[in-house]
Design a protein around this motif. Structure first.
Motif, short mmCIF file in Angstrom:
data_model
loop_
_atom_site.label_atom_id
_atom_site.label_comp_id
_atom_site.label_asym_id
_atom_site.label_seq_id
_atom_site.Cartn_x
_atom_site.Cartn_y
_atom_site.Cartn_z
N GLY A 134 54.11 33.68 22.45
CA GLY A 134 55.48 33.18 22.54
C GLY A 134 55.80 32.45 23.83
O GLY A 134 56.86 31.85 23.97
N GLY A 135 54.89 32.49 24.81
CA GLY A 135 55.14 31.87 26.10
C GLY A 135 54.12 30.82 26.48
O GLY A 135 54.43 29.63 26.58
N LEU A 136 52.88 31.25 26.68
CA LEU A 136 51.84 30.33 27.16
C LEU A 136 51.49 29.25 26.13
O LEU A 136 51.47 28.06 26.45
CB LEU A 136 50.59 31.12 27.56
CG LEU A 136 49.45 30.29 28.15
CD1 LEU A 136 49.90 29.58 29.42
CD2 LEU A 136 48.24 31.16 28.42
N LEU A 137 51.22 29.67 24.90
CA LEU A 137 50.86 28.69 23.86
C LEU A 137 51.98 27.68 23.61
O LEU A 137 51.73 26.47 23.60
CB LEU A 137 50.44 29.40 22.57
CG LEU A 137 49.91 28.50 21.46
CD1 LEU A 137 48.70 27.68 21.92
CD2 LEU A 137 49.54 29.34 20.24
N PRO A 138 53.24 28.12 23.45
CA PRO A 138 54.31 27.12 23.30
C PRO A 138 54.45 26.21 24.53
O PRO A 138 54.76 25.03 24.37
CB PRO A 138 55.57 27.97 23.11
CG PRO A 138 55.07 29.22 22.50
CD PRO A 138 53.74 29.46 23.18
N ALA A 139 54.23 26.74 25.72
CA ALA A 139 54.31 25.89 26.92
C ALA A 139 53.31 24.75 26.82
O ALA A 139 53.63 23.59 27.12
CB ALA A 139 54.07 26.71 28.19
N ILE A 140 52.10 25.07 26.39
CA ILE A 140 51.07 24.03 26.23
C ILE A 140 51.46 23.07 25.11
O ILE A 140 51.40 21.85 25.27
CB ILE A 140 49.70 24.67 25.97
CG1 ILE A 140 49.24 25.45 27.21
CG2 ILE A 140 48.67 23.62 25.57
CD1 ILE A 140 48.07 26.39 26.97
N LEU A 141 51.86 23.63 23.97
CA LEU A 141 52.23 22.79 22.82
C LEU A 141 53.43 21.90 23.13
O LEU A 141 53.43 20.70 22.81
CB LEU A 141 52.52 23.66 21.60
CG LEU A 141 51.32 24.42 21.03
CD1 LEU A 141 51.77 25.42 19.97
CD2 LEU A 141 50.29 23.48 20.48
N PHE A 142 54.46 22.45 23.78
CA PHE A 142 55.64 21.65 24.13
C PHE A 142 55.28 20.59 25.17
O PHE A 142 55.81 19.49 25.15
CB PHE A 142 56.78 22.53 24.64
CG PHE A 142 57.39 23.42 23.58
CD1 PHE A 142 57.39 23.06 22.25
CD2 PHE A 142 57.97 24.63 23.94
CE1 PHE A 142 57.96 23.89 21.28
CE2 PHE A 142 58.54 25.45 22.99
CZ PHE A 142 58.53 25.08 21.65
N GLY A 143 54.39 20.94 26.10
CA GLY A 143 53.96 19.96 27.11
C GLY A 143 53.26 18.78 26.48
O GLY A 143 53.56 17.62 26.79
N VAL A 144 52.33 19.06 25.59
CA VAL A 144 51.61 17.99 24.91
C VAL A 144 52.56 17.22 23.99
O VAL A 144 52.47 15.99 23.89
CB VAL A 144 50.39 18.54 24.13
CG1 VAL A 144 49.74 17.45 23.29
CG2 VAL A 144 49.39 19.16 25.09
N SER A 145 53.50 17.91 23.35
CA SER A 145 54.44 17.22 22.48
C SER A 145 55.33 16.26 23.27
O SER A 145 55.71 15.20 22.75
CB SER A 145 55.29 18.21 21.68
OG SER A 145 56.27 18.83 22.49
N GLY A 146 55.65 16.59 24.52
CA GLY A 146 56.40 15.67 25.36
C GLY A 146 55.65 14.37 25.60
O GLY A 146 56.22 13.28 25.57
#
Length: 153
Positions: A11-23
């Motif tokens: 809920g934290g690290l994986l979404p941070a990576i996914l949201f970063g790449v999505s940006g």
């Protein structure tokens, strides 16, 4: 692995990576030319696909009227925010490196609402929360003013 660690990773690290790449993908979309409406519609198709796959994998179709209304509100708010970012990137030449730290100050909005509406104020360490808030605002301001000739020196 213990559940709290899995929760932080999933809920934290994986979404941070996914949201970063999505940006970065959002900036790529703006550079290649796509209208805000089609951008959101195609994004919606991707969300629909992922939602369908997760429904099949989790075997969970739980929904109530109240949860559906909250979900619709969430989706409308999220889509409007993403649409604003898309317009800033495409129409006004915004930099993703400046926008992401600013729009991720949404943390403070969520924290405030959680503290007041959800009564989470009882369970927080106020000193840490204040320091974290100052760091978030400072980082957002520094990033927003980092472009040469726009807002910065």
């Amino acid at each position: 692995m213990k559940h709290p660690i899995l929760a932080l990773l999933l809920g934290g690290l994986l979404p941070a990576i996914l949201f970063g790449v999505s940006g970065v993908m959002q900036k790529a979309c703006a550079r290649t030319g796509i209208g805000t409406g089609p951008y959101l519609a195609i994004t919606g198709l991707a969300v629909l696909t992922v939602g369908g796959l997760l429904t099949v994998v989790e075997h969970d179709v739980t929904v109530s009227r109240k949860s559906a209304v909250y979900t619709l509100l969430f989706g409308a708010l999220w889509a409007t925010g993403v649409g604003c970012i898309a317009i800033a990137l495409r129409r006004y030449g915004g930099q993703i490196s400046q926008l992401v730290p600013l729009y991720n100050m949404n943390t403070l909005v969520a924290v405030f609402i959680g503290l007041v509406v959800l009564s989470e104020w009882r369970d927080v360490h106020w000193g840490r929360l204040l320091v974290a808030s100052v760091l978030i605002v400072t980082g957002g301001v520094l990033a927003a003013t980092s472009s040469k000739g726009v807002l910065g020196p």
